[in-house]
Design an enzyme around this catalytic site. Structure first.
Site, PDB file in Angstrom:
ATOM      1  N   GLU A 110       0.120  -0.791   0.142  1.00 34.58           N
ATOM      2  CA  GLU A 110      -0.497  -0.140   0.283  1.00 34.58           C
ATOM      3  C   GLU A 110       0.653   1.295  -0.069  1.00 34.58           C
ATOM      4  OE1 GLU A 110      -2.930   1.647   0.075  1.00 34.58           O
ATOM      5  OE2 GLU A 110      -4.288   0.246   0.732  1.00 34.58           O
ATOM      6  N   ASP A 111       0.539   2.321  -0.242  1.00 34.18           N
ATOM      7  CA  ASP A 111       1.258   3.383  -0.564  1.00 34.18           C
ATOM      8  C   ASP A 111       0.564   4.020   1.395  1.00 34.18           C
ATOM      9  OD1 ASP A 111      -1.849   4.028  -0.663  1.00 34.18           O
ATOM     10  OD2 ASP A 111      -1.528   6.272  -1.998  1.00 34.18           O
ATOM     11  N   ASP A 135      -4.216   5.112   5.928  1.00 33.94           N
ATOM     12  CA  ASP A 135      -4.343   6.700   6.731  1.00 33.94           C
ATOM     13  C   ASP A 135      -6.045   6.134   7.618  1.00 33.94           C
ATOM     14  OD1 ASP A 135      -5.212   9.807   6.860  1.00 33.94           O
ATOM     15  OD2 ASP A 135      -7.380   9.133   5.241  1.00 33.94           O
ATOM     16  N   ARG A 185       1.770  11.901  -9.022  1.00 32.43           N
ATOM     17  CA  ARG A 185       2.384  11.170  -8.885  1.00 32.43           C
ATOM     18  C   ARG A 185       3.329  11.004  -8.893  1.00 32.43           C
ATOM     19  NH1 ARG A 185      -1.985   8.422  -7.224  1.00 32.43           N
ATOM     20  NH2 ARG A 185      -3.738   8.170  -7.859  1.00 32.43           N
TER      21      ARG A 185
HETATM   22  P1  5GP Z   1      -7.364   4.669   4.090  1.00 28.98           P
HETATM   23  O1  5GP Z   1      -8.101   3.527   4.490  1.00 28.98           O
HETATM   24  O2  5GP Z   1      -6.286   4.189   5.093  1.00 28.98           O
HETATM   25  O3  5GP Z   1      -8.584   6.162   5.142  1.00 28.98           O
HETATM   26  O4  5GP Z   1      -7.457   5.604   3.275  1.00 28.98           O
HETATM   27  C1  5GP Z   1      -6.071   5.402   2.551  1.00 28.98           C
HETATM   28  C2  5GP Z   1      -6.140   5.559   0.461  1.00 28.98           C
HETATM   29  O5  5GP Z   1      -6.417   7.255   1.098  1.00 28.98           O
HETATM   30  C3  5GP Z   1      -4.492   5.638   0.297  1.00 28.98           C
HETATM   31  O6  5GP Z   1      -4.688   4.630  -0.316  1.00 28.98           O
HETATM   32  C4  5GP Z   1      -4.775   6.768  -0.665  1.00 28.98           C
HETATM   33  O7  5GP Z   1      -5.332   7.039  -1.304  1.00 28.98           O
HETATM   34  C5  5GP Z   1      -5.216   8.099   0.415  1.00 28.98           C
HETATM   35  N1  5GP Z   1      -4.277   9.278   1.084  1.00 28.98           N
HETATM   36  C6  5GP Z   1      -4.427   9.348   2.259  1.00 28.98           C
HETATM   37  N2  5GP Z   1      -3.999   9.865   2.809  1.00 28.98           N
HETATM   38  C7  5GP Z   1      -3.488  10.654   2.306  1.00 28.98           C
HETATM   39  C8  5GP Z   1      -2.404  11.508   2.000  1.00 28.98           C
HETATM   40  O8  5GP Z   1      -1.885  12.216   2.439  1.00 28.98           O
HETATM   41  N3  5GP Z   1      -2.352  11.711   0.276  1.00 28.98           N
HETATM   42  C9  5GP Z   1      -2.486  11.259  -0.426  1.00 28.98           C
HETATM   43  N4  5GP Z   1      -2.096  11.409  -2.072  1.00 28.98           N
HETATM   44  N5  5GP Z   1      -3.470   9.922  -0.480  1.00 28.98           N
HETATM   45  C10 5GP Z   1      -4.000  10.273   1.203  1.00 28.98           C
END
Ligand code: 5GP
Length: 182
Positions: free
Chosen positions: A98-99, A102, A164
């Site tokens: 995963e990138d 959050d 990106r």
């Molecule tokens: P989660 O499901 O954990 O809330 O979110 C994961 C996704 O939210 C990541 O794969 C990404 O696409 C997006 N995301 C969360 N924080 C950031 C951030 O600081 N920058 C960017 N570009 N995307 C984020």
């Protein structure tokens, strides 16, 4: 019109060093396993390519694409897989790449969905984690960097599908014509 500035928070050199370390650790942990390295697109593409080349073990590569409903300002928290894997993962050792983690909802959804296919093991490697933002309790087995609650771009991560390709990670500052940050 708004202007957007990025302040680097992880440099290319720091990224290279950390990915080499992760590569060594994962190579040791998966030495005798049947690894399928699963990239979560689009965000993980840059990290995935570098991490895969830092692994010194035979493995399969595969990808999936997820989207979250709602907007950045008001996320609904619902996640959907829009493109599925091409490989069968039953009986194999899956490592999700995963990138950024959050709220944790994407990882929670993927672990639940892919576990139904009976992999031998399933773990998560994320380049970035924002522990303060977690809404659900998920285990991230390998983390590149823990970062504060700031919106970051570059190295695969986007702002409205752009940035990106920045080769480093930056905190996004958005400033309007009056010079007001928001
Ligand atoms: P989660 O499901 O954990 O809330 O979110 C994961 C996704 O939210 C990541 O794969 C990404 O696409 C997006 N995301 C969360 N924080 C950031 C951030 O600081 N920058 C960017 N570009 N995307 C984020």
């Amino acid at each position: 019109m708004e202007r957007i500035f990025g302040r680097p928070i992880v440099t290319q050199e720091e990224m290279r060093t950390r990915i080499r370390e992760l590569g060594r650790q994962i190579t040791a942990d998966y030495a005798d396993k049947d690894l399928v390295l699963v990239g979560v697109l689009k965000g993980a593409y840059a990290f995935y390519a570098d991490l895969a080349r830092a692994l010194r073990i035979p493995m399969r590569v595969d990808f999936l694409v997820v989207t979250s409903y709602g907007t950045k300002a008001k996320p609904s928290g619902k996640v959907k897989m829009v493109t599925d894997l091409t490989e069968d993962i039953a009986g194999r050792d899956v490592l999700l790449v995963e990138d950024i983690v959050d709220s944790g909802l994407t990882v929670q959804y993927l672990l639940k969905t892919l576990s139904r296919r009976k992999p031998k093991s399933i773990k998560v490697c994320a380049l970035l984690s924002k522990p303060e933002r977690r809404k659900v309790n998920v285990t991230i087995d390998y983390v590149g960097f823990n970062i504060p609650n700031k919106y970051v771009v570059g190295y695969g991560l986007d702002y409205q599908q752009k940035y990106r390709n920045l080769p480093y990670l930056a905190v996004l500052d958005t400033v309007d014509d009056e010079g007001q940050g928001f």
